[in-house]
Design a protein around this motif. Structure first.
Motif, PDB file in Angstrom:
ATOM      1  N   GLN A 264      21.914 -45.524  30.697  1.00  0.00           N
ATOM      2  CA  GLN A 264      21.130 -44.275  30.689  1.00  0.00           C
ATOM      3  C   GLN A 264      19.655 -44.554  30.401  1.00  0.00           C
TER       4      GLN A 264
ATOM      5  N   ASP B 273      16.753 -43.632  32.949  1.00  0.00           N
ATOM      6  CA  ASP B 273      15.724 -42.675  32.498  1.00  0.00           C
ATOM      7  C   ASP B 273      14.328 -43.268  32.636  1.00  0.00           C
TER       8      ASP B 273
ATOM      9  N   VAL C 193      10.808 -30.822  40.554  1.00  0.00           N
ATOM     10  CA  VAL C 193      11.970 -31.434  39.885  1.00  0.00           C
ATOM     11  C   VAL C 193      13.256 -30.763  40.347  1.00  0.00           C
TER      12      VAL C 193
ATOM     13  N   ASP D 213      27.164 -39.599  39.012  1.00  0.00           N
ATOM     14  CA  ASP D 213      27.455 -40.073  37.673  1.00  0.00           C
ATOM     15  C   ASP D 213      26.710 -39.192  36.665  1.00  0.00           C
TER      16      ASP D 213
ATOM     17  N   ALA E 164      16.745 -39.318  40.891  1.00  0.00           N
ATOM     18  CA  ALA E 164      17.633 -39.938  39.889  1.00  0.00           C
ATOM     19  C   ALA E 164      18.777 -40.686  40.573  1.00  0.00           C
TER      20      ALA E 164
ATOM     21  N   MET F  48      25.126 -39.982  34.281  1.00  0.00           N
ATOM     22  CA  MET F  48      23.849 -40.636  33.991  1.00  0.00           C
ATOM     23  C   MET F  48      22.759 -40.122  34.945  1.00  0.00           C
ATOM     24  N   VAL F  49      23.181 -39.913  36.192  1.00  0.00           N
ATOM     25  CA  VAL F  49      22.242 -39.409  37.200  1.00  0.00           C
ATOM     26  C   VAL F  49      21.823 -37.990  36.856  1.00  0.00           C
ATOM     27  N   LEU F  50      22.808 -37.188  36.515  1.00  0.00           N
ATOM     28  CA  LEU F  50      22.507 -35.789  36.207  1.00  0.00           C
ATOM     29  C   LEU F  50      21.593 -35.677  34.994  1.00  0.00           C
ATOM     30  N   ALA F  51      21.848 -36.565  34.027  1.00  0.00           N
ATOM     31  CA  ALA F  51      21.008 -36.529  32.826  1.00  0.00           C
ATOM     32  C   ALA F  51      19.579 -36.949  33.141  1.00  0.00           C
ATOM     33  N   ALA F  52      19.446 -37.868  34.087  1.00  0.00           N
ATOM     34  CA  ALA F  52      18.105 -38.384  34.413  1.00  0.00           C
ATOM     35  C   ALA F  52      17.354 -37.470  35.381  1.00  0.00           C
ATOM     36  N   ALA F  53      18.050 -36.449  35.894  1.00  0.00           N
ATOM     37  CA  ALA F  53      17.423 -35.579  36.894  1.00  0.00           C
ATOM     38  C   ALA F  53      16.573 -34.486  36.266  1.00  0.00           C
ATOM     39  N   ARG F  54      16.466 -34.503  34.943  1.00  0.00           N
ATOM     40  CA  ARG F  54      15.651 -33.471  34.289  1.00  0.00           C
ATOM     41  C   ARG F  54      14.170 -33.781  34.475  1.00  0.00           C
TER      42      ARG F  54
ATOM     43  N   GLY G 276      14.506 -33.762  41.902  1.00  0.00           N
ATOM     44  CA  GLY G 276      14.871 -34.492  40.685  1.00  0.00           C
ATOM     45  C   GLY G 276      16.174 -35.256  40.827  1.00  0.00           C
TER      46      GLY G 276
END
Lengths: 338, 209
Positions: free
Chosen positions: B51, B55, B28, A80, B36, A82-88, B32
């Motif tokens: 999100q 986060d 990460v 998702d 996530a 959302m996952v990619l965004a949170a992987a930072r 990472g």
């Protein structure tokens, strides 16, 4: 091969478990994190074995294990956004861990790039810088040796030791066509081909561009009986740069007077003699007992036809000169009326 | 230092010692997405992910990793290749579970079925049912033999009794079989138990009533 169909006689097992609210055959249920560890493959083998046996008969633990397996399984679909965004990199890590300057390991220290290199470069620079000085000294030495064999000018330069005037210098006449030496005009019978003077000219030509070097070149040219390339420029500059010394002004006067002898134009010759007189007069203004300046003044005034003044100058010269050779040459001058 | 070539345990140590921010960059890069993804899936058990929540919880995981002077990372021991991935998955899933437990939330589609909604046991043919169950147990005991007996029994029960898929069973390290291996084993066990049950039926029919 596919798994056997359900919905058969073995469904009894399932309904039996549900009906009983079974908590398993092996005592209390493991903690929920155990199921996560089993599903993630990091649980102790013995614990896993007993826990799986428990889950096989405990509905609640079986459900927990099933969920843990689903949670830990590799994704079958794309992640998702959302996952990619949170992987930072998390914000607090970005703030807590400040970047440090890039470290570049030096596999081999280049010792020869340190002080030895600086010293070597300095040595080369010093050597290169000293070459003109060496050439200048060489030119001055050769010039002195040539002058010691006989003056090539009647006029007297301050540092020059006594030497008799070479034969023919007095009788020399300007000869622009000759083109000998470093200047344009030379005397007909000038000593330009004197090997010492030629070597001095060669060394002076490579002595750099300092005032002293240009002075040496001009001196050599005059000694060869030729006009220096920049005329009396080097002498004027030498007289102008340092403190107005009697020696430098006298040399300027000697140079101008020598150059006047190379002029074919009478008017020009006279003008140069006047300039030479001015220079030696200034030298005497600085040092009234400057013997070389008094000697030059005597000759200049004589050539300008001012005999009484020339005689007075000669008298003063003879009064101050202590060198017997110069005294003798002065006394030989037939300037003063008997 | 080439952090990409460093073993996970050494990378963890470098992160804890905070020697070089590039160590965290590499951490990460390697883990990472895994963190996530695990957080996102874990959140799904409790609520619809947003999100902001994902986060925050991902950040929570990193905070747990750094807590107590990086104790979790310092004490990590890799017992087998790739153990660091399992370790971080468990840590992330536990972090999410802890977060929601402190909020006294309940997982969606929870693992327990309220008793009042549990299907009532059928009382009809209760005797036959008990007999059948006993015969299945006996058949299972008969077809599972040797060193893999306990494993085979667990596979059979997880499949038929707990409703696990063959793939889910193959995910258990102690089972040690691929999905196809589990399917094959189940086929063999099912056939064996059925044969035992058939034999029992014939036996009962042959007995005088």
């Amino acid at each position: 091969m596919s798994a056997p169909e359900r919905g058969n006689e073995f469904d009894l097992l399932r309904s039996a478990g549900m009906r009983a609210g079974n908590t398993g055959s092996g005592g209390s249920c493991p903690d929920e994190s155990v199921w996560l560890e089993i599903a993630a493959g990091i649980a102790d083998e013995k614990l896993e074995r007993s826990s799986v046996a428990h889950a096989a008969e405990c509905d609640r633990c079986a459900m927990a294990l099933k969920q843990a397996i689903a949670l830990m399984a590799e994704p079958e679909e794309a992640d998702d956004p959302m996952v990619l965004a949170a992987a930072r990199k998390p914000r607090f890590l970005r703030e807590a861990v400040k970047p440090v300057p890039e470290f570049e390991p030096s596999p081999k220290r280049r010792w020869w790039l340190g002080w030895p290199a600086v010293a070597a470069v300095a040595a080369v620079v010093a050597f290169v810088a000293l070459i003109p000085v060496y050439r200048l000294r060489e030119a001055e030495k050769l010039m002195a040796r040539a002058e010691a064999r006989g003056r090539t000018s009647e006029f007297r330069f301050s540092a020059a030791p006594y030497a008799s005037v070479r034969d023919g210098v007095r009788a020399g006449k300007p000869d622009s066509a000759a083109g000998k030496g470093s200047g344009g005009s030379c005397l007909e019978n000038a000593p330009a081909s004197d090997p010492r003077l030629m070597a001095a000219a060669d060394a002076a030509a490579r002595a750099g561009e300092s005032v002293r070097a240009r002075l040496a070149r001009a001196r050599v040219a005059l000694a060869q009986g030729c006009l220096p390339p920049d005329g009396a420029g080097a002498f004027e500059e030498a007289a102008r740069e340092g403190p107005a010394s009697a020696a430098s002004l006298n040399d300027l006067g000697a140079a101008l007077a020598t150059m006047a002898g190379l002029q074919r134009d009478e008017q020009m010759r006279k003008q140069m003699l006047e300039s030479a007189l001015d220079a030696v007069s200034r030298a005497l203004g600085t040092d009234p007992r400057h013997a070389a300046a008094l000697y030059n003044k005597t000759l200049i005034l004589q050539r300008l036809g001012r005999q009484p003044e020339a005689c007075a100058a000669l008298t003063k010269f003879l009064a101050v000169e202590t060198d017997a050779s110069w005294q003798a040459e002065g006394k030989n001058k037939t300037i003063c009326a008997p | 230092m080439d952090w990409e070539a460093v073993e996970a345990a050494d990378l963890f140590q470098a992160c804890v010692e905070n020697r070089d921010p590039r160590a965290w960059d590499e951490f990460v890069r390697r883990f990472g997405l895994l963190i996530a993804r695990t957080v996102y899936r874990s959140v799904q058990r409790w609520t619809a992910p947003t999100q902001e929540v994902v986060d925050d919880l991902v950040q929570n995981v990193y905070l747990k990793l750094c807590a107590q002077d990086g104790r979790a990372l310092r004490t990590f021991q890799s017992l087998h290749p790739g153990a660091e991935f399992g370790f971080l998955k468990v840590l992330a899933a536990n972090a999410v579970a802890d977060h929601f437990r402190t909020r006294k939330a309940r997982p969606e589609g929870g693992s327990t079925v309220p008793l009042d909604r549990a299907p009532e046991p059928t009382q009809e043919h209760g005797g036959d049912r008990e007999l059948m169950l006993r015969e299945i147990e006996e058949g299972l005991d008969r077809v599972t033999q040797g060193a893999t007996r306990e494993r085979d029994r667990n596979v059979f029960l997880l499949y038929y009794r707990q409703g696990f898929s063959a793939r889910a069973i193959s995910a258990l390290p102690t089972v040690g079989l691929s999905c196809e291996g589990v399917e094959s084993l189940l086929g063999r066990l099912t056939k064996g138990v059925r044969e035992y049950l058939s034999a029992g039926t014939s036996r009962r029919e042959a007995e005088p009533s």
